[in-house]
Design an enzyme around this catalytic site. Structure first.
Site, PDB file in Angstrom:
ATOM      1  N   LEU A   1      -2.795  37.089  29.660  1.00  0.00           N
ATOM      2  CA  LEU A   1      -2.200  35.809  29.223  1.00  0.00           C
ATOM      3  C   LEU A   1      -1.508  35.972  27.869  1.00  0.00           C
ATOM      4  O   LEU A   1      -2.007  36.655  26.976  1.00  0.00           O
ATOM      5  CB  LEU A   1      -3.285  34.730  29.148  1.00  0.00           C
ATOM      6  CG  LEU A   1      -3.883  34.338  30.507  1.00  0.00           C
ATOM      7  CD1 LEU A   1      -5.104  33.451  30.318  1.00  0.00           C
ATOM      8  CD2 LEU A   1      -2.845  33.642  31.383  1.00  0.00           C
TER       9      LEU A   1
ATOM     10  N   HIS B   1     -14.781  39.141  36.697  1.00  0.00           N
ATOM     11  CA  HIS B   1     -14.489  40.578  36.760  1.00  0.00           C
ATOM     12  C   HIS B   1     -15.541  41.245  37.656  1.00  0.00           C
ATOM     13  O   HIS B   1     -16.741  40.977  37.511  1.00  0.00           O
ATOM     14  CB  HIS B   1     -14.533  41.179  35.353  1.00  0.00           C
ATOM     15  CG  HIS B   1     -14.160  42.623  35.326  1.00  0.00           C
ATOM     16  ND1 HIS B   1     -12.848  43.053  35.379  1.00  0.00           N
ATOM     17  CD2 HIS B   1     -14.921  43.744  35.297  1.00  0.00           C
ATOM     18  CE1 HIS B   1     -12.822  44.372  35.366  1.00  0.00           C
ATOM     19  NE2 HIS B   1     -14.066  44.815  35.315  1.00  0.00           N
TER      20      HIS B   1
ATOM     21  N   GLY C   1      -7.537  34.963  47.065  1.00  0.00           N
ATOM     22  CA  GLY C   1      -8.119  33.673  46.699  1.00  0.00           C
ATOM     23  C   GLY C   1      -9.472  33.352  47.287  1.00  0.00           C
ATOM     24  O   GLY C   1      -9.808  32.175  47.457  1.00  0.00           O
ATOM     25  N   THR C   2     -10.316  34.377  47.533  1.00  0.00           N
ATOM     26  CA  THR C   2     -11.643  34.029  48.070  1.00  0.00           C
ATOM     27  C   THR C   2     -12.518  33.367  47.003  1.00  0.00           C
ATOM     28  O   THR C   2     -13.368  32.539  47.334  1.00  0.00           O
ATOM     29  CB  THR C   2     -12.381  35.254  48.664  1.00  0.00           C
ATOM     30  OG1 THR C   2     -12.709  36.169  47.629  1.00  0.00           O
ATOM     31  CG2 THR C   2     -11.557  35.931  49.741  1.00  0.00           C
ATOM     32  N   ASN C   3     -12.320  33.717  45.737  1.00  0.00           N
ATOM     33  CA  ASN C   3     -13.089  33.013  44.686  1.00  0.00           C
ATOM     34  C   ASN C   3     -12.613  31.578  44.533  1.00  0.00           C
ATOM     35  O   ASN C   3     -13.427  30.667  44.332  1.00  0.00           O
ATOM     36  CB  ASN C   3     -12.999  33.779  43.361  1.00  0.00           C
ATOM     37  CG  ASN C   3     -13.963  34.944  43.308  1.00  0.00           C
ATOM     38  OD1 ASN C   3     -15.171  34.753  43.212  1.00  0.00           O
ATOM     39  ND2 ASN C   3     -13.445  36.162  43.429  1.00  0.00           N
TER      40      ASN C   3
ATOM     41  N   ASN D   1     -12.880  34.121  33.025  1.00  0.00           N
ATOM     42  CA  ASN D   1     -12.357  35.117  33.967  1.00  0.00           C
ATOM     43  C   ASN D   1     -13.519  35.736  34.740  1.00  0.00           C
ATOM     44  O   ASN D   1     -14.604  35.933  34.185  1.00  0.00           O
ATOM     45  CB  ASN D   1     -11.636  36.219  33.183  1.00  0.00           C
ATOM     46  CG  ASN D   1     -11.156  37.353  34.075  1.00  0.00           C
ATOM     47  OD1 ASN D   1     -10.468  37.112  35.074  1.00  0.00           O
ATOM     48  ND2 ASN D   1     -11.506  38.578  33.723  1.00  0.00           N
TER      49      ASN D   1
END
Ligand code: GAR
Length: 202
Positions: free
Chosen positions: A94, A111, A13-15, A109
């Site tokens: 998804l 990437h 979860g760093t983003n 998203n």
């Protein structure tokens, strides 16, 4: 208008943290209204808890199928008022039911490569950097793009940033350089969904 954002995560979860920090610092006129995970015990949820953001885990522990879990996650996002959905290290494709329930709300998203290079099903995290190094590429980077049903790592590019690949780079070195670029790119990409915000920061 402060943009209500939902963030989906699977790992550290760093983003997510970069988004939370930009909102808290007033650098992004957005608010994370919900964080959803498909993985039990994802460390990212500690970040959501710490930030006081509503969150939930939608895994096969609580739901009979991946589709059912994702539909429940979509319901939670809609209930929380999310108007933009950000996949920030979310590692499942998804399902059609998820898109249906989101009723056209944009989904984006992040990437860790320069799509359309080094993308596609199974290209996640370090696997991407390994492929970049194996190919002998001299640059890599980050792509934030729209997400549509039945596609993986395709969809309109919103933000792309390049970073060099240095001779002697290994996966951790390249991953760290790309990740730093990701944390800025994800915030810049979200900003494009805030009416007038791009003009104000230009
Ligand atoms: C990030 O590097 C992101 O680009 C990547 O997963 C990592 C999650 O890190 N996503 C993909 O590879 C998607 N194909 P984070 O949990 O620290 O944000």
């Amino acid at each position: 208008m402060t943009l209500p954002v939902g963030v989906l995560v699977s790992g550290r979860g760093t983003n997510l943290q970069a988004i939370l920090d930009a909102c808290a610092a007033g650098a992004l006129d957005a608010r994370v209204v919900f964080v959803g995970s498909n993985r039990d015990g994802a460390p990212a949820m500690i970040r959501a808890t710490r930030a006081g953001v509503q969150h939930g885990t939608f895994s096969l522990r609580g739901y009979p199928s991946r589709a059912a879990a994702q539909e429940a996650m979509a319901d939670a996002l809609v209930r929380a008022g999310a108007q933009l959905i950000v996949l920030a290290g979310f590692d499942h494709v998804l399902t059609p039911g998820f898109f249906l329930k989101l009723r056209g709300r944009p989904i984006i998203n992040i990437h860790p490569a320069l799509l359309p290079l080094f993308g596609g099903r199974g290209m996640l995290g370090d696997k991407v950097h390994e492929a970049v190094l194996r190919a002998g590429a001299t640059e890599s980077g980050v792509t934030v793009h729209r997400v549509h049903p039945d596609t993986v790592d395709m969809g309109e590019v919103i933000v792309q940033r390049r970073v060099p690949v240095h001779p002697g780079d290994d996966v951790p070195a390249l991953a760290a350089r790309v990740l730093e670029a990701e944390h800025q790119a994800i915030v810049d990409a979200i900003r494009t969904f805030i009416p007038g915000a791009a003009a104000r920061t230009a």
